[in-house]
Design a protein around this motif. Sequence first.
Motif, short mmCIF file in Angstrom:
data_model
loop_
_atom_site.label_atom_id
_atom_site.label_comp_id
_atom_site.label_asym_id
_atom_site.label_seq_id
_atom_site.Cartn_x
_atom_site.Cartn_y
_atom_site.Cartn_z
N ALA A 1 0.84 -1.21 0.00
CA ALA A 1 0.00 0.00 0.00
C ALA A 1 0.87 1.25 0.00
O ALA A 1 0.60 2.20 -0.75
CB ALA A 1 -0.92 0.00 1.22
N MET B 1 -1.18 4.36 -1.28
CA MET B 1 -2.58 4.13 -0.91
C MET B 1 -2.64 3.94 0.60
O MET B 1 -1.65 3.53 1.20
CB MET B 1 -3.11 2.82 -1.54
N SER B 2 -3.81 4.19 1.17
CA SER B 2 -3.98 3.84 2.58
C SER B 2 -4.08 2.31 2.66
O SER B 2 -4.49 1.65 1.70
CB SER B 2 -5.24 4.47 3.16
N ARG C 1 -6.17 0.64 4.39
CA ARG C 1 -7.58 0.24 4.33
C ARG C 1 -8.07 0.17 2.88
O ARG C 1 -8.81 -0.75 2.51
CB ARG C 1 -8.43 1.18 5.16
N SER C 2 -7.69 1.14 2.05
CA SER C 2 -8.08 1.11 0.64
C SER C 2 -7.44 -0.08 -0.06
O SER C 2 -8.10 -0.78 -0.84
CB SER C 2 -7.65 2.39 -0.07
N TYR D 1 -9.26 -3.23 0.90
CA TYR D 1 -10.57 -3.30 0.25
C TYR D 1 -10.43 -3.81 -1.19
O TYR D 1 -11.14 -4.74 -1.61
CB TYR D 1 -11.24 -1.92 0.26
N TYR D 2 -9.53 -3.20 -1.95
CA TYR D 2 -9.37 -3.60 -3.35
C TYR D 2 -8.73 -4.97 -3.49
O TYR D 2 -9.06 -5.73 -4.40
CB TYR D 2 -8.59 -2.55 -4.14
#
Length: 69
Positions: free
Chosen positions: A27, A32-33, A35-36, A39-40
């Motif tokens: 990440a 990116m965070s 958490r993002s 999710y992906y």
Amino acid sequence: ESYLEAVGKRLMREALDRCDGVQTKAAELLHMSFRSFRYYAKKYSLVRRDDIYETGNGEELPEAEAEGA
């Protein structure tokens, strides 16, 4: 699957490969965070369910803890 989703999925897979499967580092590499990214990664089936609930020391969390109960 749209072209942009395919590109995103490929970049996330390459980042995971470069970081030896460590999602936090992957990440960061992609700016990116976490958490993002998580999710992906789940959406694109890039990680197994077991990998999502591992602790940092290689041990898995008890099932009740992993499911948030």
